[in-house]
Design a protein around this motif. Structure first.
Motif, PDB file in Angstrom:
ATOM      1  N   TYR A 102       6.708  -0.704   0.853  1.00 34.63           N
ATOM      2  CA  TYR A 102       7.238  -0.365  -0.472  1.00 34.63           C
ATOM      3  C   TYR A 102       7.568  -1.641  -1.239  1.00 34.63           C
ATOM      4  N   GLY A 103       7.163  -1.652  -2.519  1.00 35.05           N
ATOM      5  CA  GLY A 103       7.461  -2.788  -3.377  1.00 35.05           C
ATOM      6  C   GLY A 103       8.848  -2.686  -3.972  1.00 35.05           C
ATOM      7  N   LYS A 104       9.362  -3.806  -4.452  1.00 39.38           N
ATOM      8  CA  LYS A 104      10.691  -3.806  -5.066  1.00 39.38           C
ATOM      9  C   LYS A 104      10.736  -2.960  -6.330  1.00 39.38           C
ATOM     10  N   ASP A 105       9.580  -2.774  -6.948  1.00 40.36           N
ATOM     11  CA  ASP A 105       9.503  -1.967  -8.164  1.00 40.36           C
ATOM     12  C   ASP A 105       9.349  -0.478  -7.874  1.00 40.36           C
ATOM     13  N   GLY A 106       9.436  -0.108  -6.594  1.00 37.00           N
ATOM     14  CA  GLY A 106       9.302   1.293  -6.214  1.00 37.00           C
ATOM     15  C   GLY A 106       7.882   1.723  -5.890  1.00 37.00           C
ATOM     16  N   SER A 107       6.943   0.793  -6.003  1.00 37.03           N
ATOM     17  CA  SER A 107       5.542   1.125  -5.720  1.00 37.03           C
ATOM     18  C   SER A 107       5.333   1.359  -4.226  1.00 37.03           C
ATOM     19  N   VAL A 108       4.321   2.145  -3.916  1.00 34.82           N
ATOM     20  CA  VAL A 108       3.967   2.455  -2.531  1.00 34.82           C
ATOM     21  C   VAL A 108       2.646   1.779  -2.203  1.00 34.82           C
ATOM     22  N   HIS A 109       2.629   1.016  -1.132  1.00 32.90           N
ATOM     23  CA  HIS A 109       1.421   0.312  -0.727  1.00 32.90           C
ATOM     24  C   HIS A 109       0.854   0.981   0.523  1.00 32.90           C
TER      25      HIS A 109
ATOM     26  N   ASP B 149       7.480   9.133   0.738  1.00 36.12           N
ATOM     27  CA  ASP B 149       7.270   7.775   0.220  1.00 36.12           C
ATOM     28  C   ASP B 149       8.178   7.493  -0.976  1.00 36.12           C
ATOM     29  N   LYS B 150       8.390   8.493  -1.802  1.00 35.55           N
ATOM     30  CA  LYS B 150       9.302   8.309  -2.933  1.00 35.55           C
ATOM     31  C   LYS B 150      10.731   8.051  -2.448  1.00 35.55           C
TER      32      LYS B 150
ATOM     33  N   LYS C 274      11.318   6.502   0.237  1.00 31.45           N
ATOM     34  CA  LYS C 274      11.185   5.286   1.052  1.00 31.45           C
ATOM     35  C   LYS C 274      11.497   5.536   2.525  1.00 31.45           C
TER      36      LYS C 274
END
Length: 451
Positions: free
Chosen positions: A231-238, A355-356, A358
């Motif tokens: 998970y990115g700091k901006d809330g993105s899911v990788h 994922d949302k 985290k």
């Protein structure tokens, strides 16, 4: 439950010949003193437990292959090690205290007597069939069938926490889960405990097996945290792709096959034509629910993402299987299809939802086993007139609360004492090299330089 008092007559003379051949190898004393029909019942019920049991045991291979395919190459040996270890630990703990804790002297209460299982002498057990009220199956076959179920619950935890958990803290948790936690909640229903007296129904374990594993996995995932880079700091899911879709698919088909033993064996008897007919119906409903879950997941991923996601399809099939497990006998075929199809919907909705939040679930076990297990347990009330939604929900909440809270406490103790997560350096290196010492694919790593 089907009346098991009728004598099974499949093929008439053929059954008699088969039974006679089997009896020729048995105790001479038993053959002389025990009625022939009683021995036939004993043989076929015992055979049912053993055959269905080794089908469920084969699910251990399914979980191993599924997890091996859904983790990265650098973590495959770790998952394989965890799966063979947890199956072995489950067997030992269930013999040592688990089985009797679950079944011995529960009597409407909360748990039985924690003590090792003592099996009767085969000759004495066979001769004892002449007594009124004798058990119509070998004690060892029942223990074996029940044992392979507890290993399934532990396998669910393994996949969720993959790629960042230390081996030994995980195995310590498995000891407690298989020896104490699973048997206690199992006693509440299958051991004749308080939920059974209330009327709670769970035929083969949508809640008692699958949701228990799911709750334990959820507690662990929350304390363990996500994998590095997920998970990115901006809330993105990788997305972190798995190493082998062929292995994951093979694992799914192995699990699908094993599920016929999981659900079919839970009929608990094969001593009458009615019971055998029930097992056949269970097979059909189980198969169709899995198919419905897979097809729904396939269609929804195409509609939502514009492409089919094979991992969602595989988990859709598994969610269909989990959903129908609470009641695979009573539903009509259309209802079985509906129950399985909702399982497929659950996967497509809840995988991105986690994922949302985290919550990093590597293999999607929480939607498949926890959420679909809850759904399947509630759905029992659609087909069973003696099951109420209220009672089903009470059972779900009670078992869920106990398992989640106890798991959270155990994971927390492990975290703040010996630690549960590998170092950042070890996670980046891969757990095969850091914890196991034997890489699954050495030619892909640094070792290939020396070849």
């Amino acid at each position: 439950m089907i009346d098991n008092r009728k004598v099974m007559r499949l093929g008439g003379a053929g059954l008699a010949v088969s039974a006679a051949l089997l009896l020729s190898t048995g105790s001479a004393l038993a053959a002389e003193t025990v009625p022939f029909e009683t021995q036939v019942k004993f043989i076929f019920n015992t055979l049912n437990f053993l055959v269905m049991g080794f089908l469920v045991m084969w699910m251990a291979a399914g979980f191993a292959m599924l997890e091996a395919g859904l983790v990265r190459t650098k973590n495959v040996s770790m998952q394989l090690t965890k799966n063979i270890a947890l199956y072995s630990i489950a067997g030992l703990m269930y013999w040592l205290i688990g089985y009797n804790l679950m079944y011995s002297g529960v009597d409407g209460g909360f748990f039985g007597t924690p003590m090792p299982v003592m099996l009767p002498d085969p000759a004495a057990e066979a001769a004892g069939l002449a007594k009124e009220g004798a058990t119509m199956y070998a004690a060892a076959s029942d223990w074996f069938f029940q044992m392979v179920f507890v290993a399934t619950a532990a396998s669910i935890v393994s996949g969720t926490l993959a790629e960042r958990i230390k081996l030994w803290p995980f195995l310590i948790f498995v000891v407690i889960l298989t020896g104490v936690m699973y048997p206690i909640t199992g006693a509440w229903k299958w051991g004749g405990g308080w939920l059974d007296k209330m009327g709670f129904q769970d035929f083969a374990g949508s809640t008692l097996v699958h949701s228990v594993g799911g709750w334990a996995a959820l507690a662990g995932a929350m304390l363990l945290g996500p994998r590095i880079g997920k998970y990115g700091k901006d809330g993105s899911v990788h997305p972190i792709p798995g190493s082998s879709m062929p292995l994951a698919t093979l694992g799914t088909f192995i699990l699908w096959l094993g599920w016929f033993g999981f659900n079919g064996g839970s009929q608990l008897a094969m001593d009458s034509a009615e019971n055998v007919s029930a097992i056949a119906r269970i097979f059909v409903n189980t198969n169709l629910a899995a198919a419905a879950g897979a097809v729904v997941a396939l269609l929804l991923t195409q509609i939502i993402y514009g492409k089919v996601d094979i991992t969602m399809v595989l988990n859709g099939a598994l969610a269909g299987l989990v959903s129908i497990t609470a009641e695979p006998l009573a539903p009509s075929i259309p209802l079985a299809l509906f129950v399985g199809a909702v399982g497929g919907v659950i996967v497509v909705i809840f995988v991105p939802l986690l994922d949302k939040l985290k919550i990093d679930d590597v293999v999607g076990a929480i939607p498949v086993h926890l959420i679909a297990g809850i759904w399947g347990t509630i759905a029992v009330a659609f087909s069973n007139s003696d099951a109420s939604f209220a009672t089903q929900i009470i059972g779900i909440v009670a078992i869920g609360a106990f398992t989640f809270i106890v798991s959270l406490v155990i994971w927390a103790i492990l975290k703040f004492t010996i630690g549960i997560r590998v170092s950042e350096e070890e996670e980046m290196m891969g757990l095969d090299a850091a914890e196991i010492g034997v890489e699954a694919y050495p030619e892909f790593g640094k070792g290939s330089q020396a070849i």
